[in-house]
Design an enzyme around this catalytic site. Structure first.
Site, PDB file in Angstrom:
ATOM      1  N   MET A  21     -19.907  65.015 -68.656  1.00  0.00           N
ATOM      2  CA  MET A  21     -18.548  65.247 -69.139  1.00  0.00           C
ATOM      3  C   MET A  21     -18.548  66.028 -70.442  1.00  0.00           C
ATOM      4  O   MET A  21     -19.305  65.731 -71.371  1.00  0.00           O
ATOM      5  CB  MET A  21     -17.856  63.885 -69.319  1.00  0.00           C
ATOM      6  CG  MET A  21     -16.457  63.948 -69.871  1.00  0.00           C
ATOM      7  SD  MET A  21     -15.337  64.822 -68.744  1.00  0.00           S
ATOM      8  CE  MET A  21     -14.160  65.455 -69.928  1.00  0.00           C
ATOM      9  N   GLU A  22     -17.640  67.008 -70.513  1.00  0.00           N
ATOM     10  CA  GLU A  22     -17.642  68.015 -71.573  1.00  0.00           C
ATOM     11  C   GLU A  22     -16.871  67.643 -72.829  1.00  0.00           C
ATOM     12  O   GLU A  22     -16.424  68.547 -73.553  1.00  0.00           O
ATOM     13  CB  GLU A  22     -17.045  69.312 -71.014  1.00  0.00           C
ATOM     14  CG  GLU A  22     -15.521  69.267 -70.729  1.00  0.00           C
ATOM     15  CD  GLU A  22     -15.143  68.945 -69.293  1.00  0.00           C
ATOM     16  OE1 GLU A  22     -15.949  68.287 -68.597  1.00  0.00           O
ATOM     17  OE2 GLU A  22     -14.046  69.331 -68.868  1.00  0.00           O
ATOM     18  N   ASN A  23     -16.685  66.371 -73.168  1.00  0.00           N
ATOM     19  CA  ASN A  23     -15.946  65.994 -74.370  1.00  0.00           C
ATOM     20  C   ASN A  23     -16.317  66.891 -75.548  1.00  0.00           C
ATOM     21  O   ASN A  23     -17.493  67.165 -75.792  1.00  0.00           O
ATOM     22  CB  ASN A  23     -16.279  64.544 -74.745  1.00  0.00           C
ATOM     23  CG  ASN A  23     -16.364  63.647 -73.550  1.00  0.00           C
ATOM     24  OD1 ASN A  23     -15.378  63.463 -72.860  1.00  0.00           O
ATOM     25  ND2 ASN A  23     -17.545  63.122 -73.280  1.00  0.00           N
ATOM     26  N   GLY A  53     -21.471  63.419 -62.878  1.00  0.00           N
ATOM     27  CA  GLY A  53     -22.712  63.971 -63.396  1.00  0.00           C
ATOM     28  C   GLY A  53     -22.724  64.015 -64.915  1.00  0.00           C
ATOM     29  O   GLY A  53     -23.655  63.550 -65.563  1.00  0.00           O
ATOM     30  N   HIS A  87     -23.328  73.957 -67.744  1.00  0.00           N
ATOM     31  CA  HIS A  87     -21.937  73.795 -67.286  1.00  0.00           C
ATOM     32  C   HIS A  87     -21.090  73.089 -68.348  1.00  0.00           C
ATOM     33  O   HIS A  87     -20.034  73.576 -68.736  1.00  0.00           O
ATOM     34  CB  HIS A  87     -21.938  73.006 -65.973  1.00  0.00           C
ATOM     35  CG  HIS A  87     -20.572  72.677 -65.441  1.00  0.00           C
ATOM     36  ND1 HIS A  87     -19.948  73.430 -64.479  1.00  0.00           N
ATOM     37  CD2 HIS A  87     -19.716  71.681 -65.745  1.00  0.00           C
ATOM     38  CE1 HIS A  87     -18.765  72.916 -64.216  1.00  0.00           C
ATOM     39  NE2 HIS A  87     -18.591  71.842 -64.969  1.00  0.00           N
ATOM     40  N   GLU A  88     -21.567  71.948 -68.801  1.00  0.00           N
ATOM     41  CA  GLU A  88     -20.758  71.187 -69.773  1.00  0.00           C
ATOM     42  C   GLU A  88     -20.647  71.960 -71.082  1.00  0.00           C
ATOM     43  O   GLU A  88     -19.600  71.968 -71.715  1.00  0.00           O
ATOM     44  CB  GLU A  88     -21.350  69.796 -70.013  1.00  0.00           C
ATOM     45  CG  GLU A  88     -21.552  68.955 -68.753  1.00  0.00           C
ATOM     46  CD  GLU A  88     -20.347  68.851 -67.839  1.00  0.00           C
ATOM     47  OE1 GLU A  88     -19.205  69.045 -68.299  1.00  0.00           O
ATOM     48  OE2 GLU A  88     -20.537  68.584 -66.632  1.00  0.00           O
ATOM     49  N   HIS A  93     -18.011  74.632 -70.836  1.00  0.00           N
ATOM     50  CA  HIS A  93     -16.637  74.107 -70.923  1.00  0.00           C
ATOM     51  C   HIS A  93     -16.092  74.197 -72.353  1.00  0.00           C
ATOM     52  O   HIS A  93     -14.881  74.142 -72.540  1.00  0.00           O
ATOM     53  CB  HIS A  93     -16.595  72.638 -70.501  1.00  0.00           C
ATOM     54  CG  HIS A  93     -16.327  72.409 -69.038  1.00  0.00           C
ATOM     55  ND1 HIS A  93     -15.319  73.043 -68.353  1.00  0.00           N
ATOM     56  CD2 HIS A  93     -16.918  71.570 -68.142  1.00  0.00           C
ATOM     57  CE1 HIS A  93     -15.305  72.613 -67.090  1.00  0.00           C
ATOM     58  NE2 HIS A  93     -16.262  71.724 -66.933  1.00  0.00           N
ATOM     59  N   GLU A 130     -11.628  61.735 -68.899  1.00  0.00           N
ATOM     60  CA  GLU A 130     -11.060  62.596 -67.867  1.00  0.00           C
ATOM     61  C   GLU A 130     -11.020  61.841 -66.544  1.00  0.00           C
ATOM     62  O   GLU A 130     -12.016  61.202 -66.207  1.00  0.00           O
ATOM     63  CB  GLU A 130     -11.906  63.873 -67.694  1.00  0.00           C
ATOM     64  CG  GLU A 130     -11.247  64.835 -66.711  1.00  0.00           C
ATOM     65  CD  GLU A 130     -12.058  66.119 -66.458  1.00  0.00           C
ATOM     66  OE1 GLU A 130     -13.141  66.273 -67.030  1.00  0.00           O
ATOM     67  OE2 GLU A 130     -11.567  66.929 -65.691  1.00  0.00           O
ATOM     68  N   GLU A 158     -12.665  74.078 -63.927  1.00  0.00           N
ATOM     69  CA  GLU A 158     -13.869  73.727 -63.159  1.00  0.00           C
ATOM     70  C   GLU A 158     -14.403  74.896 -62.328  1.00  0.00           C
ATOM     71  O   GLU A 158     -15.600  75.173 -62.345  1.00  0.00           O
ATOM     72  CB  GLU A 158     -13.616  72.496 -62.291  1.00  0.00           C
ATOM     73  CG  GLU A 158     -13.368  71.207 -63.089  1.00  0.00           C
ATOM     74  CD  GLU A 158     -14.510  70.835 -64.033  1.00  0.00           C
ATOM     75  OE1 GLU A 158     -15.614  71.417 -63.934  1.00  0.00           O
ATOM     76  OE2 GLU A 158     -14.288  69.952 -64.892  1.00  0.00           O
TER      77      GLU A 158
END
Ligand code: BES
Ligand code: ZN
Length: 883
Positions: free
Chosen positions: A271-273, A269, A305-306, A309, A128, A328
């Site tokens: 990443m939501e892969n 911080g 948070h991740e 997502h 991203e 977001e």
């Protein structure tokens, strides 16, 4: 110069892709300098684009193309064009077809940390927003969703762990080579930015989770070997987040496996892969002696948070990057609600609003102001901003306030029902909220499209004869770059009216029903609300719970503010009253060049006494009392001043008020300090953390008196600390004083080989208010343990200095500006994203007094005339502005 030729991308120019990708088969042969990526794409013309016969343009950057075939037939030089950014196949069939490419990339040389790179020997990816094109040729845009199958092959010894998205499908040795492979299949269609791959020698910390419907999910956290004992908190946080999303929003996890990998070099911080979240290791690793309560809190919040997502971002993704707030803002809102439920709602709200005002309000008031959904950008990496994230979350919160919790839940359910597996827009989201509730939300769209923080001027009139209160509200949305004139916004305004004993009076609009929730909706530029049956002149408590991201102006006298500080039933506004009272004193003193009277006189003493009373109120949580005792920060005061800011005068006022308070209520503070000391083993739970925070806030006030006995108390706090929270609290408080050398040396000796803890050592020094702080930071830039290549270390030293040390960064001789300019320039050559973020610290330069303004401007001008990346060029030129 390439930087001047980059044209802005415009939201209104959106067009669907000419081709769609149904499936992607990737085959990686991992190698440090020449990783080979074979790709097979199943494509077809997009029926919605009517693009039959158009060339196929694939994104690709920094790749060495080795072969290219269409439907199995190798293409010759006449069949395609290759340039620095793309691969164009001139003619493709008007029916489904296959494109196969083989390309090389160089992970070891990838210093931008976007695409496939190495972090301490581990292969990892960050795609991203536009990193996938640095891995293979592709339609690298979020509205192209495909099903991925990924084979990874690597040296078995150095990379025993091979991970990608989805579920594991196969694994084994590659006979006779010393290499092995893993095959992964992700059944959920996803855009390329959610692709991830990891290969390395990592330790696995496994666990399991059973979903609400009874499916068993394997959970794993992968970390550097030796750090397994620091993953417990992250794992527990993940499980709490998974359960919470089921209960609050009815969302279950949807794969057999969920993996988290912690790496040391990461631009952001986390990443939501899909199914394979990659984290900056500082947001995973925690042990009582190495991580503070703030770290534990951040880990819990970011893991959640991740994870969240997975639905808001992955299952429903964004049509284009203008819609970034769709995933977001909404996901930040969700993680805020999660943390509020795990800990204290009011304290979480205070922390979030404080962050919003510190980071987003200046952005909205400065040269980089942009709508929550921008209409244009040059470099999308520059738009992961406080406005998109934090203000974006506030918009979701306002929708929840307007629709109620159940109404918001229904809206979100409809949004998932309509758009699961799709790339959606802000309009889709708001339409789901409108259709499910039957409300007209067309005016609400202004919140997404208009930049600038609305200013609400309110005044109250009480008529004793008619027993009516008239509340007049006037809203102004200030002009921002490119948006001179604004429409009035719809503003949910929560309020209460306090009677003379401090209780809330019943609220009833004249000629209307009682207002059970105390919510009125402001929609015009000027409006009056009349409340009936008000027995006595009330004290107004407006914008309770900070129900809208606006600046509130209402003139209350010190008696009224003190009254709210003691009695407001809304914990947020009670805290806000204390902040306002202190801010008024601090701005008065700072305007006067740092005069003593406002911060040492009668009113300051009254504030001290009110703080002491609240701090002793046993019915309030320790965490809340800690927030209550924290004075507005220097940046709060600067923002309130708004112009002609002299950071030295602000600091002087701050220190004087702190000393007044510390001296005036010393006995009370000492008593609380002593009685809230912890006993027993460390626990990161909210209550224990609250006690530590309370003691830390008190210690700051006491040491702030400058008295020898209190400095000795600070040293004791440090020496007796049995956890990182207490140690770092004392260390930062003492870092401003002469005794700092001794404690800093001790801390360094103990932690020099622990990178995440050493970051704290750098950060504390960068934030210390000292006349020579620029020189200190300069010297630390050459420290043996410092490296510009590691983002965490850069943020710890340079980031903390420019964002957390206002007197140092804004030193009157301009040395702070020069330090930022020269280090950003160096970083820009290898990691533009990182450099551009640091340069954001110049955003408020126009609010400074004239001499500092001139110095900042000259540093910015010098930067603008240097060879810059597009990232940094966009920030620098926009910050400088038109003239
Ligand atoms: N999707 C982002 C990570 C990201 C941002 C990757 C920009 C690439 C470019 C992720 O979900 C995120 O928002 N991370 C935040 C933390 C979060 C708790 C607000 C971050 O990394 O700061
Ligand atoms: Zn996010």
């Amino acid at each position: 110069m390439n930087q001047t030729t980059r044209q802005p991308k415009l939201l209104k120019d959106y067009a669907p892709p000419n081709y769609l990708v149904d499936t992607v088969d990737l085959d990686f042969a991992l190698d440090p300098n020449a990783t080979r990526v074979k790709s097979k794409l199943r494509l077809r013309p997009n029926p919605k684009a009517g693009a039959a016969g158009r060339p196929l343009v694939l994104d690709g950057e920094g790749l060495v193309l080795q072969s290219l075939a269409l439907d199995g037939k190798p293409l010759g030089l006449d069949d395609y064009r290759l340039d620095e950014k793309s691969l164009t196949i001139l003619s493709v069939p008007d029916r489904p077809f296959n494109v196969e490419t083989v390309a090389l990339c160089n992970p070891e040389a990838n210093t931008a940390l976007s695409g496939l790179y190495r972090s301490r020997g581990t292969y990892c990816t960050q795609c991203e927003p536009e990193g996938f094109r640095r891995i293979t040729f592709f339609l690298d845009r979020p509205d192209v969703l495909a099903i991925y199958t990924v084979r990874i092959e690597a040296d078995a010894e150095t990379a025993p762990v091979l991970l990608s998205n989805g579920n594991p499908a196969a694994a084994g040795k590659v006979p006779g080579t010393g290499r092995h492979f893993a095959l992964w299949h992700d059944p959920h269609p996803k855009p390329s930015y959610l692709f991830a791959l990891v290969g390395g020698n990592l330790a696995q910390v496994p666990s399991r989770f059973t979903t609400a419907s009874g499916r068993d999910v394997a959970l794993n956290i992968y970390v550097e070997p030796g750090k397994e004992d620091r993953c417990g908190w992250a794992m527990e946080s993940l499980k709490r987040a998974m359960r919470w999303d089921e209960v609050r929003f009815g969302r279950e996890y949807d794969l057999e496996m969920f993996n988290i990998v912690a790496v040391s070099d990461f631009n952001m911080g986390a990443m939501e892969n899909k199914g394979l979240n990659i984290f900056n290791d500082k947001l995973v690793l925690a042990r009582p002696d190495t991580a503070s309560d703030a770290d534990y809190g951040a880990i819990e919040g970011v893991i959640a948070h991740e994870y969240f997502h997975n639905w808001t971002g992955d299952r429903v993704t964004c049509r284009d990057w203008f819609q970034l707030c769709l995933k977001e803002g909404l996901t930040v809102f969700r993680d805020q609600e999660f943390t509020a439920d795990m800990r204290s709602g009011p304290v979480k709200r205070i922390l979030d609003v404080r962050a919003l005002k510190t980071r987003q309000f200046p952005e909205d008031a400065g040269p980089l102001a942009h709508p929550v959904r921008p209409a244009s950008y040059i470099e999308i990496n520059n738009f992961y901003t406080a406005t998109v994230y934090e203000k974006g979350a506030e918009l979701c919160r306002m929708l929840q306030t307007l629709l109620g919790r159940d109404g918001f839940r229904k809206g979100l359910d409809l949004y998932f029902e309509r758009h699961d597996g799709e790339a959606a827009t802000v309009e889709d989201f708001v339409a789901a909220m409108a259709d499910s509730s039957g409300r007209d939300l067309s005016q609400f769209m202004l919140w997404y499209n208009q930049a600038g923080t609305p200013e609400l001027a309110c005044s109250l009139d009480y008529d004793a004869r008619s027993k009516q209160v008239r509340l007049s509200v006037n809203q102004v949305v200030p002009p921002t770059p490119g948006q001179a004139r604004k429409e009035p916004m719809p503003i949910p305004l929560k309020l209460g009216l306090l009677g003379s004993n401090g209780d809330d009076l019943p609220l009833k609009l004249a000629g209307g029903a009682p207002l059970a929730d105390g919510l009125i909706e402001v929609t015009g530029r000027e409006q009056t609300f009349t409340f009936a049956d008000v027995p006595t002149a009330p004290t107004p408590s407006l914008l309770r719970d900070f129900s809208a991201p606006v600046r509130l102006n209402i003139s209350l006298n010190p008696d009224q503010i003190e009254f709210l500080m003691m009695h407001d039933s809304d914990p947020f506004n009670r805290w806000q009253a204390a902040q306002s009272y202190a801010t008024n004193l601090l701005t008065a003193a700072a305007r006067d060049g740092g005069s003593e009277e406002p911060v040492a006189g009668r009113e300051a003493i009254r504030l001290a006494q009110a703080l002491g009373t609240t701090a002793s109120e046993a019915s309030l949580s320790a965490a809340y009392r800690a927030e209550f005792l924290k004075l507005p920060s220097e940046s709060d005061v600067a923002r309130e001043l708004g112009k002609n800011v002299d950071p030295d005068a602000v600091r002087k006022a701050y220190e004087a008020l702190r000393a007044t308070i510390g001296r005036k209520i010393k006995a009370t503070l000492v008593e609380i300090y002593d009685s809230s000391a912890a006993s027993g083993a460390f626990s990161p739970d909210a209550e224990s953390a609250g006690k530590r925070a309370l003691r830390g806030a008190i210690l700051d006030l006491l040491v702030g008196t400058g008295e020898a006995a209190e400095i000795a108390r600070g040293l004791r706090h440090y020496r007796e600390a049995s956890n990182m929270t207490d140690a770092i609290a004392a260390l930062s408080i003492l870092s401003h004083l002469h005794v700092r050398d001794e404690v800093l040396a001790d801390f360094y000796a103990r932690w020099q080989d622990e990178p995440l803890v050493l970051d704290k050592w750098f950060a504390v020094q960068a934030r210390a208010t000292r006349p020579d702080s620029v020189e200190t930071v300069q010297a630390l830039l050459s420290h043996a343990k410092f490296s510009l290549k590691n983002p965490n270390r850069v943020r710890a030293l340079i980031g903390s200095f420019v964002n957390g040390n206002p007197t140092g960064f804004n030193r009157a001789d301009g040395a702070g500006y020069e330090l930022l300019a020269s280090s950003a320039l160096q970083i820009d050559r290898f990691n533009p994203h990182m450099a551009a973020r640091l340069l954001g610290a110049f955003e408020s330069w126009r609010t400074l007094e004239p001499r500092r303004q001139a110095l900042a401007k000259s540093s910015l001008r010098q930067l603008a005339s240097s060879q810059l990346s597009t990232d940094s060029y966009e920030i620098v030129t926009k910050t400088l502005g038109a003239d």
